[in-house]
Scaffold this active site. Structure first.
Site, PDB file in Angstrom:
ATOM      1  CG  ASN A   1      -2.246 152.446  -1.082  1.00  0.00           C
ATOM      2  OD1 ASN A   1      -2.429 151.727  -2.129  1.00  0.00           O
ATOM      3  ND2 ASN A   1      -2.093 153.137  -0.744  1.00  0.00           N
TER       4      ASN A   1
ATOM      5  CG  ASP B   1      -3.479 154.044  -5.152  1.00  0.00           C
ATOM      6  OD1 ASP B   1      -3.275 153.613  -3.517  1.00  0.00           O
ATOM      7  OD2 ASP B   1      -3.915 152.764  -5.657  1.00  0.00           O
TER       8      ASP B   1
ATOM      9  NE  ARG C   1      -1.012 149.438  11.153  1.00  0.00           N
ATOM     10  CZ  ARG C   1      -0.543 151.407  10.400  1.00  0.00           C
ATOM     11  NH1 ARG C   1      -0.279 151.786   9.604  1.00  0.00           N
ATOM     12  NH2 ARG C   1      -2.224 150.895  10.762  1.00  0.00           N
TER      13      ARG C   1
ATOM     14  CG  ASP D   1      -0.918 152.069   5.965  1.00  0.00           C
ATOM     15  OD1 ASP D   1      -1.164 152.781   7.471  1.00  0.00           O
ATOM     16  OD2 ASP D   1      -1.038 153.469   5.417  1.00  0.00           O
TER      17      ASP D   1
ATOM     18  CG  HIS E   1      -6.910 151.397   0.620  1.00  0.00           C
ATOM     19  ND1 HIS E   1      -7.451 151.392   0.162  1.00  0.00           N
ATOM     20  CD2 HIS E   1      -7.240 151.359   1.771  1.00  0.00           C
ATOM     21  CE1 HIS E   1      -8.543 152.170   0.828  1.00  0.00           C
ATOM     22  NE2 HIS E   1      -8.127 151.920   2.289  1.00  0.00           N
TER      23      HIS E   1
ATOM     24  CD  GLU F   1      -5.051 150.414   8.676  1.00  0.00           C
ATOM     25  OE1 GLU F   1      -5.171 151.167   8.720  1.00  0.00           O
ATOM     26  OE2 GLU F   1      -4.578 150.630   7.931  1.00  0.00           O
TER      27      GLU F   1
ATOM     28  NE  ARG G   1      -1.822 147.168  17.764  1.00  0.00           N
ATOM     29  CZ  ARG G   1      -1.588 147.938  15.772  1.00  0.00           C
ATOM     30  NH1 ARG G   1      -1.498 148.270  15.696  1.00  0.00           N
ATOM     31  NH2 ARG G   1      -3.300 148.229  16.090  1.00  0.00           N
TER      32      ARG G   1
HETATM   33  C1  LM2 Z   1      -3.657 153.824   7.677  1.00  0.00           C
HETATM   34  N1  LM2 Z   1      -4.420 152.933   7.491  1.00  0.00           N
HETATM   35  O1  LM2 Z   1      -4.994 152.493   6.165  1.00  0.00           O
HETATM   36  C2  LM2 Z   1      -3.269 154.655   8.535  1.00  0.00           C
HETATM   37  O2  LM2 Z   1      -3.529 153.764   9.752  1.00  0.00           O
HETATM   38  C3  LM2 Z   1      -3.919 155.989   8.592  1.00  0.00           C
HETATM   39  O3  LM2 Z   1      -3.655 156.806  10.244  1.00  0.00           O
HETATM   40  C4  LM2 Z   1      -3.591 156.355   7.915  1.00  0.00           C
HETATM   41  O4  LM2 Z   1      -4.483 157.495   6.883  1.00  0.00           O
HETATM   42  C5  LM2 Z   1      -3.703 155.739   6.377  1.00  0.00           C
HETATM   43  N2  LM2 Z   1      -4.300 154.618   6.740  1.00  0.00           N
HETATM   44  C6  LM2 Z   1      -3.361 156.594   5.126  1.00  0.00           C
HETATM   45  O5  LM2 Z   1      -1.365 155.613   5.689  1.00  0.00           O
HETATM   46  C7  LM2 Z   1      -3.249 159.196   8.407  1.00  0.00           C
HETATM   47  C8  LM2 Z   1      -4.943 159.652   8.728  1.00  0.00           C
HETATM   48  C9  LM2 Z   1      -5.197 160.479   7.233  1.00  0.00           C
HETATM   49  C10 LM2 Z   1      -4.096 160.876   6.400  1.00  0.00           C
HETATM   50  C11 LM2 Z   1      -3.479 160.500   6.379  1.00  0.00           C
HETATM   51  C12 LM2 Z   1      -2.483 160.909   5.523  1.00  0.00           C
HETATM   52  O6  LM2 Z   1      -5.790 159.135   9.226  1.00  0.00           O
HETATM   53  O7  LM2 Z   1      -6.373 161.680   8.060  1.00  0.00           O
HETATM   54  O8  LM2 Z   1      -4.616 162.482   5.144  1.00  0.00           O
HETATM   55  O9  LM2 Z   1      -2.704 159.761   7.327  1.00  0.00           O
HETATM   56  O10 LM2 Z   1      -0.881 161.621   5.991  1.00  0.00           O
HETATM   57  C13 LM2 Z   1      -4.129 163.888   5.782  1.00  0.00           C
HETATM   58  C14 LM2 Z   1      -5.883 164.999   5.369  1.00  0.00           C
HETATM   59  C15 LM2 Z   1      -6.503 164.112   4.281  1.00  0.00           C
HETATM   60  C16 LM2 Z   1      -5.476 164.482   3.258  1.00  0.00           C
HETATM   61  C17 LM2 Z   1      -4.767 163.771   3.176  1.00  0.00           C
HETATM   62  C18 LM2 Z   1      -3.418 164.033   2.058  1.00  0.00           C
HETATM   63  O11 LM2 Z   1      -5.796 164.133   7.196  1.00  0.00           O
HETATM   64  O12 LM2 Z   1      -7.160 165.501   4.296  1.00  0.00           O
HETATM   65  O13 LM2 Z   1      -6.415 164.537   1.903  1.00  0.00           O
HETATM   66  O14 LM2 Z   1      -3.883 163.837   3.971  1.00  0.00           O
HETATM   67  O15 LM2 Z   1      -3.090 165.349   2.482  1.00  0.00           O
HETATM   68  C19 LM2 Z   1      -6.257 165.572   1.104  1.00  0.00           C
HETATM   69 CA    CA Z   2      -4.027 151.453  -3.956  1.00  0.00          CA
END
Ligand code: LM2
Ligand code: CA
Length: 490
Positions: free
Chosen positions: A100, A167, A195, A197, A201, A233, A337
């Site tokens: 995505n 995006d 899987r 992700d 979106h 997902e 799972r």
């Molecule tokens: C998912 N599913 O739709 C994943 O299962 C999940 O683990 C992913 O988020 C999300 N989509 C994007 O692939 C994780 C996590 C976020 C994290 C993102 C990117 O849950 O907290 O975001 O990965 O690493 C982090 C920071 C957030 C920040 C972002 C970009 O928590 O505050 O946004 O990175 O820097 C400014």
């Molecule tokens: Ca998108």
């Protein structure tokens, strides 16, 4: 796209979260194949950003920098070796595919990536693929921040940045081609599926176009004409504009209601009772059986990310967790799972896997008693969970049968004449004679022990010729449940 292509009648998938490829290869050979696990969901294999503040969070892997197969879990050769070795023992590999988006808008520029590939988040430049600013959705997104602000607006959810993650414009033929090339390389290496992700979106039409470009599975291990297993997902707890049903025709979909509901039931929150699960599955408003990928917790909601809230049970609540996982594995609904986690400091939801000073992931330590150490939890190796994965294989194809409940939190059900399980989540003893539907004989309970060379290391259960058996389960037992199956007969 809905078929996991399981081998040897094996049924359960295990998510070896953040494991290195070398450890997964060894685990396939020494544990997963002999114990009968069907497949492994691996962590994202593509190159990702390398973050140091906070220090090497697990979520850096959800921010791709390139499609080079070079990640915290290992390089391309190690990945290929792992896929080959797992396939050779009949354990399928499913890849967590991040298609995505790329890294966060604030990711900066330079070579702070897992294999040192240059990128610029500022200019949306990812030269090793290559993607440039034309390949992103910025122009399409209508929010002030460029981020998703309102989940009731399907255009925002699909065309704006998810928590600032750049995006991708998946309607572009060029982008679709790059994504498909990445996935096809993995298919040709021998993976059995993905899987996917963040599907909420992405437009179903874009996914349809991408899936349509995917190769059939590698015929070294899979039947001619096999399509990759896709499990998408989509966090749909109800009440949002985007529904998981929009993705049913494309493959399976994660059923997030399953873990949220079962957590509340085993915690006995809001008057929930185990006896209410007589019609568990579609009867609870879950998606059709043939579409569902079910789990008790995942890598997000076990630490408060993603969907489910605080009802979710995890290894931290070990006693009810084992019951919930056993319930899932005993029940016919969905493709199941199992989660396999690492320990983290619970106030730091970002903490990455057990690692050395230099940030490299530690090997999974296997103790003499076959449990794991060095911060690896290995729920899939817990006797109760491993043995229930076997139970699922033994009862596969049999109907849900011989239900019993006490109107409260004591329930039992069978799977035709192949297996039977009894739970006591009340605060008093269970003491009852039940019809198991099983052939008469002495069976070994696979929760308190297992059959070990003709002997039983746990409780034994006598099933009479008419299928009746007496069960006594104290509410203070280490695991207040009993399970028997055709292969645990002494
Ligand atoms: C998912 N599913 O739709 C994943 O299962 C999940 O683990 C992913 O988020 C999300 N989509 C994007 O692939 C994780 C996590 C976020 C994290 C993102 C990117 O849950 O907290 O975001 O990965 O690493 C982090 C920071 C957030 C920040 C972002 C970009 O928590 O505050 O946004 O990175 O820097 C400014
Ligand atoms: Ca998108």
């Amino acid at each position: 796209y809905h078929n996991p292509h399981n081998k040897h009648g094996r049924q359960a998938i295990v998510h070896l979260f953040e494991w290195k490829w070398s450890d997964i290869a060894a685990e396939c050979e020494r544990f997963l194949a002999p114990k009968g696990y069907a497949g492994v969901q691996i962590s994202p294999p593509q190159e990702s950003i390398l973050l140091t503040s906070p220090w090497r969070p697990w979520w850096e892997r959800y921010q791709p920098i390139s499609y080079n197969l070079c990640s915290r879990s290992g390089n391309e050769n190690e990945l290929r070796d792992m896929i080959t070795r797992c396939n050779n023992v009949g354990v399928n590999i499913y890849v967590d595919a991040i298609i995505n988006h790329m890294c966060g808008a604030g990711g900066g520029e330079g070579t702070h990536s897992t294999c040192g590939t240059y990128f610029s988040a500022d200019r949306k430049d990812f030269p090793s693929i290559p993607y440039s600013s034309f390949d992103f959705n910025e122009g399409k997104c209508r929010t002030g921040s460029g981020d998703i602000e309102n989940y009731n607006d399907i255009y925002q959810v699909r065309d704006c940045n998810l928590v600032s993650l750049l995006d991708l414009a998946l309607e572009k033929d060029y982008v679709r081609g790059k994504v498909a090339d990445f996935m096809n390389k993995l298919i040709d290496m021998g993976v059995a599926g993905f899987r996917v992700d963040a599907c909420k979106h992405m437009w179903p039409g874009d996914l349809n176009a991408i899936y349509g470009r995917l190769h059939n599975l590698n015929t070294r291990w899979f039947n001619e004409g096999s399509r990759p297993f896709m499990f998408q997902e989509v966090i749909d707890m109800g009440g949002e504009a985007i529904k998981s049903s929009e993705y049913f025709h494309l493959g399976r979909v994660t059923e997030f209601k399953y873990g949220a509901k079962i957590g509340g039931i085993f915690r006995k929150w809001n008057g929930e009772k185990l006896s209410y699960t007589k019609n568990w599955g579609e009867g609870w408003g879950f998606m059709p059986d043939g579409n569902a990928l079910v789990f008790i917790d995942n890598h997000d909601n076990q630490r408060g990310h993603g969907g489910g809230g605080n009802a979710i049970v995890t290894f931290w609540d070990a006693r009810i967790y084992k019951m919930a996982v056993a319930y899932m594995l005993a029940h016919p609904y969905g493709v199941a799972r199992v989660m396999s986690s690492f320990r983290w400091n619970r106030t730091d939801d970002w903490q990455g896997p057990p690692s050395h000073e230099d940030g490299s992931t530690k090997d999974v330590l296997i103790n003499a008693d076959s449990t794991c150490g060095d911060g690896w939890v290995c729920e899939h190796r817990w006797r109760q969970i491993t043995n229930m994965a076997t139970f699922r294989n033994v009862v596969n194809g049999q109907p849900h049968s011989n239900w019993w409940d006490n109107g409260n939190n004591q329930v039992a059900f069978g799977r035709g004449n192949r297996g039977f399980i009894v739970f006591n989540n009340d605060d008093w003893q269970l003491d009852v004679t039940l019809n198991t539907g099983m052939p008469g004989g002495v069976y070994c309970d696979v929760i308190s022990g297992q059959k070990d060379g003709g002997r039983c290391t746990g409780k034994t259960i006598n099933v009479e010729a008419d299928g009746g058996a007496h069960f006594k389960i104290s509410n203070t037992d280490e695991d207040p449940m009993v399970a028997i199956h055709a292969d645990s007969k002494l």
